[in-house]
Every structure is written in C-alpha cells, then in structure tokens.
Motif scaffolding. Structure first.
Motif, mmCIF file in Angstrom:
data_model
loop_
_atom_site.group_PDB
_atom_site.id
_atom_site.type_symbol
_atom_site.label_atom_id
_atom_site.label_comp_id
_atom_site.label_asym_id
_atom_site.label_seq_id
_atom_site.Cartn_x
_atom_site.Cartn_y
_atom_site.Cartn_z
ATOM 1 N N ASP A 1 32.764 -26.524 57.725
ATOM 2 C CA ASP A 1 31.629 -26.233 57.875
ATOM 3 C C ASP A 1 30.115 -26.680 58.352
ATOM 4 O OD1 ASP A 1 30.116 -23.656 59.578
ATOM 5 O OD2 ASP A 1 30.862 -22.019 58.798
ATOM 6 N N VAL A 2 29.422 -26.168 58.812
ATOM 7 C CA VAL A 2 28.204 -26.506 58.890
ATOM 8 C C VAL A 2 26.666 -25.357 58.396
ATOM 9 C CG1 VAL A 2 28.181 -28.411 60.979
ATOM 10 C CG2 VAL A 2 27.166 -26.009 61.135
ATOM 11 N N ASP B 1 35.821 -22.349 74.324
ATOM 12 C CA ASP B 1 35.392 -21.854 72.866
ATOM 13 C C ASP B 1 35.589 -22.058 71.863
ATOM 14 O OD1 ASP B 1 37.778 -20.542 72.764
ATOM 15 O OD2 ASP B 1 37.103 -18.800 72.043
ATOM 16 N N GLY C 1 26.335 -28.102 65.742
ATOM 17 C CA GLY C 1 26.307 -27.265 64.429
ATOM 18 C C GLY C 1 26.801 -26.091 65.696
ATOM 19 N N THR D 1 29.629 -24.181 65.448
ATOM 20 C CA THR D 1 30.603 -23.535 64.211
ATOM 21 C C THR D 1 30.839 -21.854 65.123
ATOM 22 O OG1 THR D 1 30.038 -23.787 62.200
ATOM 23 C CG2 THR D 1 31.529 -25.540 63.073
ATOM 24 N N GLY D 2 29.298 -21.510 64.665
ATOM 25 C CA GLY D 2 29.658 -19.950 64.445
ATOM 26 C C GLY D 2 28.986 -19.213 66.212
ATOM 27 N N LEU D 3 28.657 -20.395 67.178
ATOM 28 C CA LEU D 3 28.290 -19.950 68.806
ATOM 29 C C LEU D 3 29.517 -20.365 69.681
ATOM 30 C CD1 LEU D 3 25.644 -19.492 69.761
ATOM 31 C CD2 LEU D 3 25.482 -21.443 69.769
ATOM 32 N N ARG D 4 30.720 -21.202 69.275
ATOM 33 C CA ARG D 4 31.493 -21.875 69.762
ATOM 34 C C ARG D 4 31.724 -22.066 70.757
ATOM 35 N NH1 ARG D 4 34.011 -22.603 66.379
ATOM 36 N NH2 ARG D 4 36.278 -22.811 68.040
ATOM 37 N N ILE E 1 25.065 -17.555 78.189
ATOM 38 C CA ILE E 1 24.420 -17.936 77.122
ATOM 39 C C ILE E 1 24.724 -19.752 76.415
ATOM 40 C CG2 ILE E 1 23.073 -15.005 76.705
ATOM 41 C CD1 ILE E 1 25.081 -14.881 75.002
ATOM 42 N N GLY F 1 28.006 -20.181 60.509
ATOM 43 C CA GLY F 1 28.618 -20.938 60.576
ATOM 44 C C GLY F 1 30.206 -20.178 61.381
ATOM 45 N N TYR F 2 31.509 -20.967 61.375
ATOM 46 C CA TYR F 2 32.150 -20.238 61.525
ATOM 47 C C TYR F 2 32.356 -18.741 60.964
ATOM 48 C CZ TYR F 2 34.730 -24.567 62.228
ATOM 49 O OH TYR F 2 34.563 -25.765 62.607
ATOM 50 N N ASP G 1 37.382 -12.523 72.114
ATOM 51 C CA ASP G 1 36.649 -12.295 73.081
ATOM 52 C C ASP G 1 37.198 -11.766 75.042
ATOM 53 O OD1 ASP G 1 38.623 -14.293 74.261
ATOM 54 O OD2 ASP G 1 37.354 -16.185 74.784
ATOM 55 N N GLY H 1 37.356 -17.054 66.427
ATOM 56 C CA GLY H 1 36.597 -16.192 66.227
ATOM 57 C C GLY H 1 35.563 -15.988 66.956
ATOM 58 N N THR H 2 35.248 -15.100 67.474
ATOM 59 C CA THR H 2 33.861 -14.579 69.088
ATOM 60 C C THR H 2 32.334 -14.719 67.723
ATOM 61 O OG1 THR H 2 35.503 -12.570 69.124
ATOM 62 C CG2 THR H 2 33.486 -12.799 69.569
ATOM 63 N N PRO H 3 31.710 -15.423 68.621
ATOM 64 C CA PRO H 3 30.624 -15.918 68.525
ATOM 65 C C PRO H 3 29.669 -15.256 67.409
ATOM 66 C CG PRO H 3 31.052 -16.551 70.641
ATOM 67 C CD PRO H 3 31.857 -15.742 69.803
ATOM 68 N N TYR H 4 29.164 -15.333 66.298
ATOM 69 C CA TYR H 4 28.295 -14.287 66.044
ATOM 70 C C TYR H 4 27.462 -13.273 66.192
ATOM 71 C CZ TYR H 4 24.508 -12.705 62.755
ATOM 72 O OH TYR H 4 24.122 -12.101 61.972
ATOM 73 N N ILE H 5 26.686 -13.882 67.937
ATOM 74 C CA ILE H 5 25.581 -12.627 68.159
ATOM 75 C C ILE H 5 26.108 -12.233 69.078
ATOM 76 C CG2 ILE H 5 23.846 -14.841 68.273
ATOM 77 C CD1 ILE H 5 24.742 -16.242 70.727
ATOM 78 N N VAL H 6 27.286 -12.336 69.686
ATOM 79 C CA VAL H 6 28.078 -11.498 70.632
ATOM 80 C C VAL H 6 28.407 -10.256 69.689
ATOM 81 C CG1 VAL H 6 30.112 -11.318 71.998
ATOM 82 C CG2 VAL H 6 28.245 -13.563 72.285
#
Lengths: 404, 404
Positions: free
Chosen positions: A43-44, A106, A253, A255-258, A293, B71-72, B106, B289-294
């Motif tokens: 993970d970044v 994703d 980077g 990994t958390g945005l997919r 987005i 991240g993840y 998602d 996983g689903t994006p953190y921001i979402v």
C-alpha cells in the motif's frame, strides 16, 4: 434447501494479507509503545498528486450542480478516460487499442478474480510459483483446482511454473499444456521481470496451445530497463491470446481511490467466440461503473502536469527500493527484484522459514514484511519487502535490519 | 486449449437497459431536434446534496496530505460508515446488526450478481415475474437456470412467482420449493410493495424449507406507508434466512458515486456453514474496498443536516411519482405502484405489447420508458415509468401522454 458451493470450503486458511493484518494487530495490542514500520502489504503512503486533487475537487463540484451532475457512468467507462489511456499507455508504445477494447474498473483485484468466469470449469490454469494469491483462490472458488495437498502445498489441478534464482525468475514452459496462464510482470511478489524476448516466447507458446494469458501489469510504471514490455501487446500475436489488467493503484497512488482497467482485444477468441463481447456482457450485468469523480482523477494522471507529478512519486518509491536493495546487500542478504518493480525479494538468513523470519523481523526490529511462503511453496525461505513506505521509514527499517 | 463457459451463450439478447439505450440513441440520430424525456432507466437527476458535496471536498483534501492520506480501505468498509448505517438504518427500526455483518460495496448491482457464487450450482432459484434482470442473468452465467423456452420466455430450472394485479403484486408461495429466493421490496419494476405481515409469511416459508432469501431493499427510502418493513430483519426469523442488499443510489442520488452495502447475518447458515464467513472470504479475495471519499460521502447522508437534505430530494421524486400516477389515472390508464417506490407501472392501452408501447411513446411523445416485458413474461402488456426525472420534465411528459 439451499446448498453451499463446497469449493469455498477448500480454500486454505485466511487470505494472506488479512491474516498478516490480524497478526500485526495482535502484536500492536501487546506492544503499544513500539513503532512498527510496515513494508508488508503493497500500500502506498504518499498523498495523491496535486493535479489529481484538483481534478477531484472540480468533478465533485460538477456533482453538486444540476446542469453538470452525473448519474450512472457509461457501462464500460467514460470516453475521456478510455481515450487518455489508449493514447498514454498504448499509442505511445506503438500499440493500437480500440475504445471498445478498454473496460474501466475499480482496480485490478475484482477483474483478476472475475475474469475466470468466462471460462469453463474444465480448464486447467497455470500460475507462477510464488504467485499473488487472488489468481489461484478465485479458481478454487470456481472449482477449477482439484484437491489440495497440504504437504506439497499444491492443488492437484493447477500447473505451477517455478520462479526462483535458478531460472532467474523466468517461468519455464510447462510440461503439461495449460488452458489459462496467469502472468504478472513486473512480478509481484518477487519484484523481478522478464525481457521482451522472454515474454514473446510465452506469448508464442500460448498461441501454439490456444491458451489464454491473463496478464497483470499492475507494476508497469516501475519499469526502469529498456528491454522490458510496458504492455504485453508489444509482443507479436498477443492480441490473439492475452487479456491485460492494469491499475492506477501503484502508478498514481490510487489504492484508496480505486481505478484500473482491463483490455480484452477483439481478436481474442475462445471456443470460436469473441471474449470481448462476453466480457462486455458480464460488465453490463454485474458491474455498475466506476465513480465519475474517480474517472476524472484518472484522466488527470495523463495530463502533462500529471505525468510530471506522477513521475516524481514513482521516483520516490524507486529510490526506496534502491535503499532496501543496497542496504540488504551490504548486510549480506541475497536480494532480487527492486529494479523494475517496487518489491524486493530476499532469501531469509540461516535457512529460516518465511514465517519464522516474519515473526523474527516483527519482534526484533518491529518491521512488517510478507512471508514468501504465503505466495506458494517456492516462496518458502523468501521474504517480500515493499518500497511503498515513506523515505524516512524505509531508511530506518533498513538500519534496523542491518543492526540485527 | 481454453474452453468457454458455455452458460454465457445461453444469455438472451442484450442486457435490457443497454438495449434500450441503443434504441434511443438510434432514434436521436434520426431525430436530432426532438426533445426526448427519459423516464426509462432508474437514474436520478438531482445533484448531490450540499452536505455530501462538503464531505467529498473535505475527504479529497485529506487524500492530498501525507498525514491524512488513506490507502487501501479496511476490507469490509470503514467503521465510521458501518456504525452510521447500523444506527441509522437498523437500530432506528429496533433491529440489532453487528459491525461484522455489514459489508460496504460500490452499489447493489455487483453483490446482487455475485451473491449466488456462495451457493452450489445445483440450487434452484425463485424470482418474481416481472423481475429486475440481474438476478436471473447472473444465475444463467453460473449455469443454474437450465434451458430457455423462447415461447414461454422462461428458464426450465427457475421458479417464477407471478406478480400481477390479480394477486395485488404479492408473490404467492410457489408450488415447488426453491433453494434461493430473490425478493425486491419496494419492487422494481412494479413500484408496488408488500406489508410486513405479507413479508413475514415469505420469511416463515423460507425458514420452513431452508431457503435463502436475497432481499433487495434498494428503494427503502421511498416507503410512505406504515405497515411496510424498512428492512427484512423487522420480520421474526429473517436473520436465519435472509441476506439484505441496500444502496445509496436512489436514497441519496449516488448512481454516479457508487455506494451500497450487504448485510449477511451471522445466524444465517447454509449446509451448516456460516455464510457471513464465506462472504467475508469472497470480499477479501475479490474486492478491494470502496473509495474512502465515497464512504465519507455515505456517512454524511446520516448526519442531521444530511437527513434533512436527503428527505427533500426524496420528497421531490415522490412528488414526481404522484404527478405521473394521478396524471395517467386521469388519462384513463390503469396504474400501480408509485406510493412506496419511485416507479409507476402501467397497463398498456388497447392491449399493445410492451415494446409496441415503447416505440409508440418514443415516436409520438418522445418519451422513453421501460417495456414491462423486459422484466419477464408477466410484465408483457405493462410499462414502467420512473419518478427520477426533473419536476419540469415529469410534468411535461405527463402532459404529452395525456394528449396522445
């Protein structure tokens, strides 16, 4: 009465990274004051580049106004992103890809697990050993892998292609012909890769035996050497045999945005049927698109500013890989990879098992890495460290290891 | 030689909404100056509520700084969102759900298609007729539906539960016992629903025959009447037989943002094995996983301001449903649904087929709707209109239909 898919019960243990996370959480609970450095899961750690943040903010604003609001995305992805990908990742390498061969998703993980659905349960898969667990586990769930031999740590109906220092981590052509071949170059977990000529031999072999290659190119952005393919379609005939999976996770980077994509060439046929059409049908039925987005964020990666900012980030991680590689070498370790990939693969000292070394490193140096045996029996006695930590942590981790 | 999953070849035609989109695109090409109003696919048109936009901006900022970058995501979702869901959607209804029974995804679509993977291919599914196409199509792909009879428009190994005005759209207990029962209430496509007592009978039946219910509650936010369950777990014994799928798409306008969740109760067993554990294993292997921001955007839906803003949006669409319902009634149509759901189901005039009415409405009134027959043979002669258009377009569409 509802009956279970018994294949799920054949799965061995917990999924590797979930299992490591649990062990680390337990260690943290018992040792709350120790500073643990994780060079384990890939993970970044660097924040998203400014150009990506800008693209996210501006597309979020669009979602807040009725004239620019976006509902369901086009089922296979927005054209703006698919065009940016084709231009940036393929045309720039002399490869033609048409827009309906690109499927935005994703991240690689889901498609790497789901692509096997297109194929009969009777097919036999080949994987490298060691290997990223998802390829095999998704085939176990589908009932394609036979029975598990706990001693050999191998499935009866899987063909294993050993990748060790003995063959320079280049998989040999298997003795028995597989129907589906999973390849990942640059490789996770070993951090090594193959040259274009070596990959061409594998493509030629797949075409000869009419096997489909599932090509995972997640680490393409880390390639440093010239004679390495950035896409399998640089090889002649690859469009007739290969599906390619790519990801923004390690490239930018995400990994958390997919975000990722899958290329299914129209030439690629199985039992005389175009896989592109079938994959489109699967997407249309079982996937509802990647957030607008996030697709805008992906587009920003290919802008001129985006390319500059992303390059800096990749150089940062590449420098970490170099620090690990050189630090461990100077400490007397046998190390591999780390040049075209963000992973360093090391031989455990004193013939320790991979898990013994995991606990040793966690307890003595408070460093989390990934046991090579988690990737297959040929990974036993090896250990993976990632370059995705911060510079400071990477330097500190290497110092701690040197002191052991 | 790689062999195909032949079940894919059994799929009938194109996926319904993709097929409609193509027909509409063709009509637009030949009639570039006509203003088409779409009350077809269930896609929202109102922008995201301000509180959601704020949550997105602030979490995007977090992604741009090293100390707050994510991240993840945790493999089954962030606790902040799971807790908000448990409190907002379950505890508020007197239902206890524990945090490891919630799986963030998602959107419903993928899980609705993938949940069948947990079950043996030998199981027989039951669906309502008419029905949302994904349930059946995902089972066709898995090889669970037998052969297709083109005349009857039915699969040999699927149990159909008719939902028509004759039974007030409440599915009767089937004569043959199914192993897996797909239910969607409030219903897509008919816009009708069942009372708590009626749902309890279905739950009791599932428990009696040890069937698993896959309960799609995508339209829960549109429930207006008191005697309707907001979650199937309001019924006694539902945790022993039901998986529940929920979505933010229609609740908060997330069709382009992608967020949903699946509840797999720990009590729920199949062949003596906890499905919760197996589903967790599937997530850990095939989903990243689903994006953190979402997920932060989802959390905002449950804030006090969020609830107010969301209520306004739902009231806006509910008012559209009322306009359609009353407008069509006054024009002499037989209409159903529209009270607890954003869909109005109408009987086509003069015994037109659903597709004849589709073309008639498109050509004469430039309105796009969804042919009822696309949802199954009992939908033939019916037509679905959605309340997700703008107020202005909805009023105009109803005026146009009245004038026909």
């Amino acid at each position: 009465m509802c009956k279970l898919n018994d294949n799920y019960l054949k799965l061995q243990g917990r999924y590797l990274f979930a299992s490591i996370a649990k062990k680390v959480a337990n260690f943290k609970k018992s040792n709350p004051h120790k500073k643990i450095i994780s060079l384990g899961i890939g993970d970044v750690t660097q924040p998203l580049a400014p150009v990506i943040i800008e693209a996210l903010h501006s597309s979020v604003d669009e979602m807040g106004h009725k004239d620019t609001f976006k509902g369901y995305a086009p089922e296979f992805g927005y054209e703006f992103l698919k065009n940016a990908i084709i231009k940036g990742d393929y045309n720039s390498r002399g490869v033609d890809i048409s827009i309906d061969e690109v499927f935005i998703n994703d991240g690689i993980n889901a498609d790497a697990g789901n692509i096997q659905e297109l194929f009969s349960v009777d097919n036999k898969i080949a994987v490298c050993d060691p290997v990223y667990p998802v390829y095999v586990d998704s085939n176990v769930m589908a009932g394609r892998t036979g029975t598990y031999d706990k001693d050999a740590q191998r499935w009866s109906e899987v063909i294993y292609m050993s990748c060790t220092p003995d063959n320079n981590f280049v998989p040999d052509i298997p003795e028995e012909n597989p129907d589906i071949i999973y390849l990942c170059f640059p490789n996770n977990p070993t951090g090594t890769t193959v040259t274009k000529d070596q990959l061409q031999l594998l493509v030629d072999y797949a075409n000869k035996v009419e096997a489909v290659i599932v090509y995972d190119g997640a680490y393409e952005a880390y390639i440093s050497e010239d004679n390495v393919c950035h896409t399998i379609y640089e090889c002649d005939g690859a469009k007739n045999c290969a599906v390619e999976l790519k990801s923004f996770s390690k490239k930018a980077g995400f990994t958390g945005l997919r975000l990722g994509y899958t290329i299914v060439p129209k030439e690629l046929k199985c039992s005389g049927v175009s896989l592109n059409r079938l994959w489109a049908r699967r997407y249309g039925t079982k996937y509802n698109g990647t957030p607008y987005i996030v697709q805008r964020a992906g587009e920003a990666v290919y802008s001129e500013t985006g390319k500059e900012q992303i390059k800096k980030q990749i150089d940062y991680y590449k420098n970490n890989a170099k620090i690990i590689l050189e630090g461990l070498k100077s400490a007397g370790y046998s190390v591999y990879g780390g040049v075209n990939a963000p992973y360093v693969w090391l031989k455990t000292p004193n013939n320790m098992t991979s898990w013994d070394f995991f606990y040793y490193l966690l307890e003595k140096a408070n460093i989390v890495g990934t046991p090579g045996s988690g990737f297959g029996p040929m990974g036993e006695g090896y250990f993976r460290l990632t370059a995705f930590g911060t510079y400071e942590n990477t330097v500190e981790a290497v110092e701690r290891i040197k002191k052991l």
